[in-house]
Design a protein around this motif. Structure first.
Motif, PDB file in Angstrom:
ATOM      1  N   VAL A   1       0.809  -1.223   0.000  1.00  0.00           N
ATOM      2  CA  VAL A   1       0.000   0.000   0.000  1.00  0.00           C
ATOM      3  C   VAL A   1       0.841   1.272   0.000  1.00  0.00           C
ATOM      4  CG1 VAL A   1      -2.020  -1.104   1.074  1.00  0.00           C
ATOM      5  CG2 VAL A   1      -0.338   0.061   2.511  1.00  0.00           C
ATOM      6  N   THR A   2       2.156   1.143   0.201  1.00  0.00           N
ATOM      7  CA  THR A   2       2.994   2.339   0.127  1.00  0.00           C
ATOM      8  C   THR A   2       3.702   2.471  -1.223  1.00  0.00           C
ATOM      9  OG1 THR A   2       4.741   1.081   1.219  1.00  0.00           O
ATOM     10  CG2 THR A   2       3.432   2.519   2.623  1.00  0.00           C
ATOM     11  N   LEU A   3       3.369   1.591  -2.170  1.00  0.00           N
ATOM     12  CA  LEU A   3       3.934   1.724  -3.522  1.00  0.00           C
ATOM     13  C   LEU A   3       3.299   2.928  -4.219  1.00  0.00           C
ATOM     14  CD1 LEU A   3       3.818  -2.007  -4.696  1.00  0.00           C
ATOM     15  CD2 LEU A   3       5.897  -0.638  -4.423  1.00  0.00           C
ATOM     16  N   PRO A   4       4.030   3.595  -5.122  1.00  0.00           N
ATOM     17  CA  PRO A   4       3.410   4.713  -5.847  1.00  0.00           C
ATOM     18  C   PRO A   4       2.212   4.219  -6.665  1.00  0.00           C
ATOM     19  CG  PRO A   4       5.606   4.168  -6.722  1.00  0.00           C
ATOM     20  CD  PRO A   4       5.431   3.374  -5.486  1.00  0.00           C
ATOM     21  N   GLY A   5       1.093   4.927  -6.539  1.00  0.00           N
ATOM     22  CA  GLY A   5      -0.092   4.545  -7.316  1.00  0.00           C
ATOM     23  C   GLY A   5      -0.878   3.408  -6.710  1.00  0.00           C
ATOM     24  N   ALA A   6      -0.547   3.021  -5.476  1.00  0.00           N
ATOM     25  CA  ALA A   6      -1.238   1.895  -4.849  1.00  0.00           C
ATOM     26  C   ALA A   6      -2.713   2.202  -4.584  1.00  0.00           C
ATOM     27  CB  ALA A   6      -0.553   1.522  -3.534  1.00  0.00           C
ATOM     28  N   GLY A   7      -3.018   3.497  -4.402  1.00  0.00           N
ATOM     29  CA  GLY A   7      -4.375   3.906  -4.040  1.00  0.00           C
ATOM     30  C   GLY A   7      -5.445   3.399  -4.993  1.00  0.00           C
ATOM     31  N   SER A   8      -5.148   3.403  -6.286  1.00  0.00           N
ATOM     32  CA  SER A   8      -6.180   2.956  -7.229  1.00  0.00           C
ATOM     33  C   SER A   8      -6.442   1.466  -7.071  1.00  0.00           C
ATOM     34  CB  SER A   8      -5.776   3.292  -8.671  1.00  0.00           C
ATOM     35  OG  SER A   8      -4.435   2.935  -8.898  1.00  0.00           O
TER      36      SER A   8
ATOM     37  N   ILE B   1       6.837  -8.042 -11.139  1.00  0.00           N
ATOM     38  CA  ILE B   1       6.651  -6.822 -10.353  1.00  0.00           C
ATOM     39  C   ILE B   1       7.687  -6.720  -9.239  1.00  0.00           C
ATOM     40  CG2 ILE B   1       5.071  -5.725  -8.745  1.00  0.00           C
ATOM     41  CD1 ILE B   1       2.777  -6.738 -10.533  1.00  0.00           C
ATOM     42  N   PHE B   2       7.898  -7.833  -8.549  1.00  0.00           N
ATOM     43  CA  PHE B   2       8.905  -7.840  -7.475  1.00  0.00           C
ATOM     44  C   PHE B   2      10.273  -7.412  -8.008  1.00  0.00           C
ATOM     45  CE2 PHE B   2       6.186 -11.177  -5.188  1.00  0.00           C
ATOM     46  CZ  PHE B   2       5.785 -10.296  -4.203  1.00  0.00           C
ATOM     47  N   GLU B   3      10.570  -7.848  -9.251  1.00  0.00           N
ATOM     48  CA  GLU B   3      11.861  -7.542  -9.866  1.00  0.00           C
ATOM     49  C   GLU B   3      12.128  -6.041  -9.907  1.00  0.00           C
ATOM     50  OE1 GLU B   3      12.569  -9.555 -13.684  1.00  0.00           O
ATOM     51  OE2 GLU B   3      13.100  -7.575 -14.460  1.00  0.00           O
ATOM     52  N   GLN B   4      11.044  -5.260 -10.071  1.00  0.00           N
ATOM     53  CA  GLN B   4      11.229  -3.810 -10.205  1.00  0.00           C
ATOM     54  C   GLN B   4      11.203  -3.067  -8.884  1.00  0.00           C
ATOM     55  OE1 GLN B   4       8.514  -2.321 -13.331  1.00  0.00           O
ATOM     56  NE2 GLN B   4       8.154  -4.482 -13.801  1.00  0.00           N
ATOM     57  N   MET B   5      10.993  -3.805  -7.781  1.00  0.00           N
ATOM     58  CA  MET B   5      10.905  -3.148  -6.474  1.00  0.00           C
ATOM     59  C   MET B   5      12.245  -3.185  -5.779  1.00  0.00           C
ATOM     60  SD  MET B   5       7.915  -4.775  -4.331  1.00  0.00           S
ATOM     61  CE  MET B   5       6.270  -4.836  -4.833  1.00  0.00           C
ATOM     62  N   PRO B   6      12.494  -2.147  -4.943  1.00  0.00           N
ATOM     63  CA  PRO B   6      13.664  -2.294  -4.062  1.00  0.00           C
ATOM     64  C   PRO B   6      13.450  -3.488  -3.132  1.00  0.00           C
ATOM     65  CG  PRO B   6      12.506  -0.186  -3.710  1.00  0.00           C
ATOM     66  CD  PRO B   6      11.778  -0.899  -4.784  1.00  0.00           C
TER      67      PRO B   6
ATOM     68  N   GLY C   1      13.771 -10.188  -1.816  1.00  0.00           N
ATOM     69  CA  GLY C   1      13.369 -10.467  -0.436  1.00  0.00           C
ATOM     70  C   GLY C   1      11.856 -10.568  -0.313  1.00  0.00           C
ATOM     71  N   PHE C   2      11.143  -9.573  -0.889  1.00  0.00           N
ATOM     72  CA  PHE C   2       9.683  -9.607  -0.802  1.00  0.00           C
ATOM     73  C   PHE C   2       9.116 -10.801  -1.559  1.00  0.00           C
ATOM     74  CE2 PHE C   2      10.282  -5.093   0.367  1.00  0.00           C
ATOM     75  CZ  PHE C   2       9.588  -5.134   1.574  1.00  0.00           C
ATOM     76  N   SER C   3       9.744 -11.137  -2.671  1.00  0.00           N
ATOM     77  CA  SER C   3       9.291 -12.294  -3.439  1.00  0.00           C
ATOM     78  C   SER C   3       9.436 -13.572  -2.611  1.00  0.00           C
ATOM     79  CB  SER C   3      10.109 -12.398  -4.730  1.00  0.00           C
ATOM     80  OG  SER C   3       9.651 -13.456  -5.509  1.00  0.00           O
ATOM     81  N   THR C   4      10.576 -13.703  -1.935  1.00  0.00           N
ATOM     82  CA  THR C   4      10.798 -14.883  -1.088  1.00  0.00           C
ATOM     83  C   THR C   4       9.766 -14.936   0.030  1.00  0.00           C
ATOM     84  OG1 THR C   4      13.154 -14.629  -1.544  1.00  0.00           O
ATOM     85  CG2 THR C   4      12.554 -16.166   0.203  1.00  0.00           C
TER      86      THR C   4
END
Ligand code: TRP
Length: 450
Positions: free
Chosen positions: A186-193, A289-294, A298-301
Motif C-alpha cells: 500500500v505504500t507503492l506509488p499509485g497503490a491507491g487505485s 513486479i517484485f523484480e522492479q521493487m527495491p 526479499g519480498f518475493s521470497t
C-alpha cells in the motif's frame, strides 16, 4: 474411544481450523476471482455469504465429528443411517482429488521460493519462465513430492504434536508476513487505485453469476463440504464452544482474504498489470513486479514462503481426512496409514502435475472452446461437483436426520451468553431450509444447468 487424540487448547483448535481454511484459496484464488467479478462488490457479497451460510455449515460439520468422535466414514457409521456413509465416501474421493492438484500448486510455490532466492526467476521472460518450468520439465514433479512429504511429516506427528503444534506456529507467522507485505504494497506509488478497486463496491457489475462465484469461493475457502472440518471437529473436546470456534475461523479466513487482496491489487495497479488475468496471476505477474521493487527478491521470497505455509496448513487437513479413516476403520498405525496415503496421492498427483507435459493429449473441450486438462478436471470435479454435493448432503443430514435436540445441545456446550443461545433457532433454520436450497443453486450452476 479412550485413546483418541484431542486438540489441547481453544487457540490450538482455531489455529488448526483457520490453517485449513486459509490457503491457496485466499491468496491465489480469491484475488483473481474478485478481480474478474468487480472487486469491492464481490468482497461484500463474499463476506455476507461466509457469515450467513459458511458459519452454520462449519458448525454442522464440526458437530457431526465431535458427536461421533470418529473420522468421516466412522461418524456416519456410528450415527447412522447406513446409507449416510455415502457422504464419507464422497469426502474421501474429494480429499484425494483436491490433494492431487493442490500439491501441484504447492510444488510450484516451493520452486518459486528457490527461484526467488537464487534469483533465476528475475531478469528473464517471466511468462516463458513459468510455462517452460510447468510444461517442459519434470521439476514440478520433484517439488510436488517434496510438498507432499512435508505434509506427511506433520501428519506423522499426530493431532497434538503434528497438526496443532505446527498450526500454532504457522498461523501467526503467516499473519505477520502478510502484514509486512501489505505495508510494502500500500505504500507503492499509485497503490491507491488498487485499494480503491478492491474496497470500493461497484454494484453495476453484480449479476447472478457474481453470487454463485462468491458462494463457490466461500465454500472452497472455508474447507467445507468434504469432511475436513468434520475430522478436525472429532478432535474437539466436549466443553469447547463451537459457536466461537467456527466464527473465529470464518473471520480469520475473511481477514486473510482481505489482506491478500491488499497485497495483490495495490501491487498490480502500481505496475499497471491487469487484475483479471486468472490463475497464472501470481506466478507470472508477481515475479515481474517484485523484480522492479527495491528489495524485490526479499519480498518475493517472503511472499512465496507465506503461500507455502498457507498451503501446507491446508493440505494437512486434507491428508488427515484419509489417514483418520485408515487408522480407525482398518486399525492401521498412523505411520502406515500416512505412508500409504502419501504414496497413493503422489501417484494420482503425477497425472495432475504432468497435465501439460506427458499427458497433454488428454483433455476435454468445454462449450466455450477451452481445453480442460487433467489438472482442471480434478479441480472441476472436486470444487464444482463433490464439494457442493457433499455440503448439500451434510446440511440435509444435520437438519433433517440429526434433529434439533442434538443441534441445540452441541451449540450449547461451553456457552455462557444468553444471546449466543438465543441464536440457535435462527442457525437451525438456516441449516435446515436455507442452506440446502442455496447449495443446490451453486451445484446446478457448477454442473452448468443454468
Ligand atoms: N480451504 C483451503 C484453501 O482455501 C483448501 C482446502 C483445504 C479445502 N481443505 C479443504 C478445500 C477441504 C475444500 C475442502 O486453500
Amino acid at each position: 474411544m479412550s485413546n483418541r487424540e484431542n486438540f489441547t487448547s481453544t487457540f490450538g483448535i482455531i489455529a488448526a481450523a483457520a490453517g485449513s481454511a486459509v490457503g491457496l484459496g485466499n491468496i491465489w484464488r480469491f484475488p483473481y476471482v474478485a478481480g474478474q467479478n468487480g472487486g469491492g462488490a464481490f468482497l461484500i457479497i463474499y463476506i455476507l455469504i461466509v457469515l450467513i451460510l459458511g458459519v452454520p455449515l462449519l458448525m454442522s460439520e464440526m458437530m457431526i465429528g465431535r458427536r461421533a468422535q470418529a473420522n468421516v466414514i466412522g461418524s456416519f457409521k456410528k450415527l447412522g443411517p447406513k446409507s449416510s456413509i455415502i457422504i464419507g465416501i464422497i469426502g474421501l474421493l474429494a480429499a484425494f482429488l483436491i490433494l492431487a492438484f493442490y500439491s501441484t500448486v504447492g510444488g510450484w510455490t516451493i520452486h518459486y521460493i528457490y527461484a526467488s532466492i537464487n534469483g533465476e526467476v528475475f531478469h528473464t521472460d517471466y511468462q516463458n519462465y513459468f510455462f517452460n518450468f510447468k510444461d517442459n520439465s519434470f521439476l514440478p514433479l520433484l517439488w510436488q513430492i517434496v510438498f507432499l512429504v512435508l505434509t506427511a511429516v506433520i501428519i506423522l506427528g499426530g493431532v497434538k504434536k503434528g497438526i496443532e503444534k505446527c498450526s500454532k506456529i504457522m498461523i501467526p507467522t503467516l499473519v505477520l508476513m502478510l502484514i509486512i507485505l501489505v505495508i510494502r504494497a500500500v505504500t507503492l506509488p499509485g497503490a491507491g487505485s488498487g485499494v480503491n478497486f478492491f474496497m470500493k463496491p461497484d454494484f453495476s457489475k453484480v449479476t447472478g453469476t457474481t453470487f454463485l462465484a462468491a458462494m463457490g469461493q466461500a465454500f472452497f475457502s472455508l474447507s467445507i463440504g468434504m469432511g475436513a472440518m468434520l475430522t478436525y471437529g472429532s478432535y474437539i473436546q466436549k466443553n469447547e464452544n463451537l459457536n466461537f470456534i467456527s466464527t473465529s475461523t470464518a473471520i480469520t479466513d475473511i481477514m486473510v482474504a482481505i489482506l491478500g487482496g491488499l497485497v495483490i491489487f495495490p501491487t498490480l495497479f502500481s505496475f499497471n498489470a491487469a487484475p483479471d488475468q486468472g490463475p497464472g496471476l501470481i506466478f507470472v505477474t508477481l515475479p515481474a513486479i517484485f523484480e522492479q521493487m527495491p528489495w524485490g527478491a526479499g519480498f518475493s521470497t517472503i511472499f512465496f514462503v507465506l503461500l507455502l505455509i498457507a498451503s501446507i496448513s491446508s493440505s494437512i487437513s486434507l491428508l488427515e481426512v484419509i489417514v483418520a479413516v485408515l487408522k480407525e476403520e482398518l486399525r492401521w498405525s498412523r505411520t502406515l496409514s500416512t505412508i500409504l496415503t502419501t504414496i497413493s496421492v503422489i501417484i494420482l498427483g503425477v497425472f495432475a502435475t504432468l497435465s501439460w507435459n506427458t499427458f497433454q493429449n488428454i483433455f476435454l473441450t468445454t462449450a466455450s472452446g477451452n481445453k480442460m486438462y487433467i489438472f482442471d478436471i480434478f479441480d472441476y470435479l472436486s470444487s464444482n461437483i463433490l464439494l457442493p454435493l457433499g455440503g448439500l448432503l451434510i446440511m440435509i443430514y444435520v437438519g433433517w436426520y440429526l434433529k434439533k435436540d442434538i443441534f441445540y445441545e452441541e451449540l450449547s456446550s461451553g456457552v455462557h451468553k444468553k444471546f449466543t443461545l438465543a441464536l440457535r433457532p435462527i442457525i437451525f433454520f438456516i441449516v435446515k431450509y436455507i442452506s440446502p436450497i442455496v447449495i443446490l443453486l451453486i451445484f446446478l450452476n457448477g454442473i452448468g444447468v443454468f
